[in-house]
Design an enzyme around this catalytic site. Structure first.
Site, PDB file in Angstrom:
ATOM      1  N   CYS A 200       1.140  -1.296  -0.348  1.00 48.50           N
ATOM      2  CA  CYS A 200       0.564  -0.025  -0.524  1.00 48.50           C
ATOM      3  C   CYS A 200       1.096   1.207   0.204  1.00 48.50           C
ATOM      4  O   CYS A 200       2.138   1.532   0.410  1.00 48.50           O
ATOM      5  CB  CYS A 200      -1.540   0.050   1.681  1.00 48.50           C
ATOM      6  SG  CYS A 200      -2.173  -1.588   1.535  1.00 48.50           S
TER       7      CYS A 200
ATOM      8  N   GLY B 130       1.187  -0.062  -5.645  1.00 50.22           N
ATOM      9  CA  GLY B 130      -0.245  -0.592  -5.045  1.00 50.22           C
ATOM     10  C   GLY B 130      -0.886  -0.614  -6.928  1.00 50.22           C
ATOM     11  O   GLY B 130      -1.652   0.538  -6.906  1.00 50.22           O
TER      12      GLY B 130
ATOM     13  N   ASN C   3      -1.144   1.563   5.750  1.00 48.49           N
ATOM     14  CA  ASN C   3       0.188   1.371   4.504  1.00 48.49           C
ATOM     15  C   ASN C   3       0.684   0.547   5.885  1.00 48.49           C
ATOM     16  O   ASN C   3       1.463   1.017   6.902  1.00 48.49           O
ATOM     17  CB  ASN C   3       0.606   1.892   4.213  1.00 48.49           C
ATOM     18  CG  ASN C   3       1.818   1.376   3.338  1.00 48.49           C
ATOM     19  OD1 ASN C   3       2.091  -0.054   2.874  1.00 48.49           O
ATOM     20  ND2 ASN C   3       3.301   1.895   3.884  1.00 48.49           N
ATOM     21  N   GLY C   4       1.353  -0.979   5.785  1.00 49.17           N
ATOM     22  CA  GLY C   4       1.808  -2.427   6.708  1.00 49.17           C
ATOM     23  C   GLY C   4       0.871  -3.210   6.978  1.00 49.17           C
ATOM     24  O   GLY C   4      -0.233  -3.747   6.197  1.00 49.17           O
TER      25      GLY C   4
ATOM     26  N   TYR D 237      13.903  -2.018  -3.263  1.00 55.63           N
ATOM     27  CA  TYR D 237      13.683  -2.413  -4.658  1.00 55.63           C
ATOM     28  C   TYR D 237      11.988  -1.637  -4.732  1.00 55.63           C
ATOM     29  O   TYR D 237      11.773  -0.916  -5.478  1.00 55.63           O
ATOM     30  CB  TYR D 237      12.747  -3.666  -4.222  1.00 55.63           C
ATOM     31  CG  TYR D 237      11.804  -4.070  -5.277  1.00 55.63           C
ATOM     32  CD1 TYR D 237      11.545  -4.327  -6.296  1.00 55.63           C
ATOM     33  CD2 TYR D 237      10.195  -4.963  -4.738  1.00 55.63           C
ATOM     34  CE1 TYR D 237      11.112  -4.885  -7.454  1.00 55.63           C
ATOM     35  CE2 TYR D 237       9.159  -5.389  -5.555  1.00 55.63           C
ATOM     36  CZ  TYR D 237       9.562  -5.755  -6.632  1.00 55.63           C
ATOM     37  OH  TYR D 237       8.584  -5.894  -7.619  1.00 55.63           O
TER      38      TYR D 237
END
Ligand code: SF4
Length: 478
Positions: free
Chosen positions: A12, A38, A112-113, A252
């Site tokens: 996310c 995402g 997010n997470g 990344y």
């Protein structure tokens, strides 16, 4: 490497703005710049001070926020979300922000997470009468806030956050207030900025740059920022523990133009490339990087090794989610959609091919074969992270341990599997040095490489506590 090929996906990105008349459009552009985090779903919720309204759907930002839908959105503040569907699965109901209405007002949430104790909390909450609308772990926070009764929102949010374990960057919004919280380990990036008199918060600084906001600072681990008409105020909901920023944000996930916790991602990747060159002795004619993240690494590798950098692989940027996938027989005939070798660069050459990671090994195998078919004499694969041997529980879909090829094969077996002439992984020490975080202990999560998780990891069935009673963390304002 291309996320859709690799099987390694960020879950996310979040974006929020407070105090701007064009909140909807700014959120649109902010989310668009976070699209790499995402692509399965996205949404935004706005407040005009009286009501919360939202739009969300499964698809890309440009697909969901059509000009027709954008015209219907107004308000001076918004929170938005882009999602890769793993935790809790896909489906419209799991697309965020979540919007809850009750007699005491509305509440919108974007996350997010990943919460490692979500299943335990959910079991407890359901046993006490909660009904969940989604299968997402994020909804747990809404229930925990709600069950705080008639205490003020800040107290309820702080108490609720104190019960969560894992990785979270939360944006919480009511009609009159926005709250921003980062987990006590700071596993995910979250930055604060300013646009005119407005406040902006985003998973990555590239979103601040895109909307013309000025970076102020990163949100601290265990910090709760409260933004309302009285201004911006910061408190702690937990003692900061050892900072554990996700290493893969540098390797990344994040965009090269973002600064993660003060370090530019492109620069970190170049330095990873330099470390790789120090750790490998390869005689080759050209260095090439697998787009996108491998390119910065390859530039660094070339600089340190003296082997010239060349663009030996091209990414086709116009392959959308709905592109017709070639059948197996067409694939066998060589139809390549997402990545192409540049024959004129690699033919007859000894090539160093730089990539960020190996998850299942199938993609690396395909790229090595592609380069050899295009005439490369030798292909030496260099990876800018150590072997991924352990799953991630913090919001990155690294598949199950069983699918992580490096957990089953030695480096030599893996080299053989992907058909490379040599295979080099960066060491853990080399990665920490290359990223260059200014902490004596690295201050970063290395769990998928080392198996040392920065938080407790809960087995699926173990309850967290009998009663879900957590004392308020009283640490005072910053
Ligand atoms: S386990 Fe790996 S992918 Fe997950 S947060 Fe830690 S470093 Fe990042």
């Amino acid at each position: 490497m291309l996320a859709e090929l690799k099987g390694l996906n960020e879950e996310c990105g979040v974006f929020g703005i407070w105090g701007h008349q064009d909140a909807a459009n700014i959120t649109y552009y902010g989310l668009h710049s976070l699209q790499h985090r995402g692509q399965e779903g996205c949404g935004m919720v706005l407040t005009d001070g009286k009501n919360l309204t939202g739009v969300k759907g499964e698809g890309l930002v440009t697909e969901i926020f059509t000009s027709e839908k954008m015209q219907g959105l107004s308000g001076h503040a918004a929170i938005g979300h882009v999602r890769y569907a793993t935790a809790g699965g896909g489906g419209y109901e799991n697309v965020q922000p979540f919007l809850f209405n009750s007699q005491s007002g509305g509440l919108a949430l974007a996350h997010n997470g990943n919460l490692v104790n979500a299943a335990q909390l959910k079991d407890q909450l359901e046993a006490q009468g909660s009904i969940f609308q989604t299968t997402s772990d994020t909804e747990v926070l809404a229930h925990l806030i709600k069950r705080g009764g008639f205490a003020d929102l800040k107290t309820r949010v702080k108490n609720a956050l104190g019960m969560l374990k894992g990785a979270y960057a939360f944006l919480i919004m009511t009609e009159t207030e926005m709250m921003v919280a980062l987990d006590p380990h700071g596993l995910r990036p979250l930055s604060l900025g300013k646009i005119g008199d407005g406040v902006v918060v985003a998973s990555e600084t590239c979103a601040l740059d895109i909307v013309g906001a000025q970076f102020i600072r990163d949100i601290e681990p265990g910090e709760l920022v409260i933004i309302n008409e009285e201004g911006i105020h910061s408190e702690r909901f937990a003692h900061a523990t050892q900072r554990s920023m996700c290493s893969m944000e540098y390797v990344y996930f994040s965009r090269p133009d973002s600064n993660v916790d003060g370090i530019n991602v492109h620069t970190a990747r170049k330095n990873l490339g330099k470390q790789l060159a120090l750790e490998s002795v390869i005689h080759a004619d050209v260095v090439t990087g697998v787009p996108d993240s491998g390119v910065s690494v390859a530039i660094g590798y070339a600089e340190a090794s003296g082997i010239p950098y060349e663009m030996g692989l091209i990414k086709n940027r116009y392959v959308g989610r709905t592109f017709i996938q070639p059948s197996q027989s067409l694939r066998e005939q060589g139809v390549k959609m997402k990545l192409s070798p540049v024959r004129g660069v690699v033919e007859g050459k000894r090539v160093v091919m730089v990539d960020d990671s190996i998850v299942r090994g199938t993609t690396s195998k395909r790229i090595v074969a592609m380069l050899k078919e295009a005439g490369a004499k030798e292909v030496h694969v260099c990876i800018s992270s150590p072997p991924i041997k352990n799953p991630c529980f913090y919001g990155i879909d690294t598949s199950t341990q069983d699918e992580l090829i490096a957990s089953k094969l030695s480096v030599e077996e893996l080299r053989e599997l992907i058909g490379a002439d040599s295979l080099t992984f960066l060491s853990v020490e080399g990665m920490v040095k290359g990223i260059g975080r200014p902490y004596a202990d690295g201050g970063q999560c290395l769990a998928c490489f080392t198996g040392q998780y920065p938080t407790e990891i809960y087995p699926a069935t173990e309850p967290v506590s009998e009663n879900l009673t957590v004392e308020e963390v009283k640490l005072g304002a910053n």
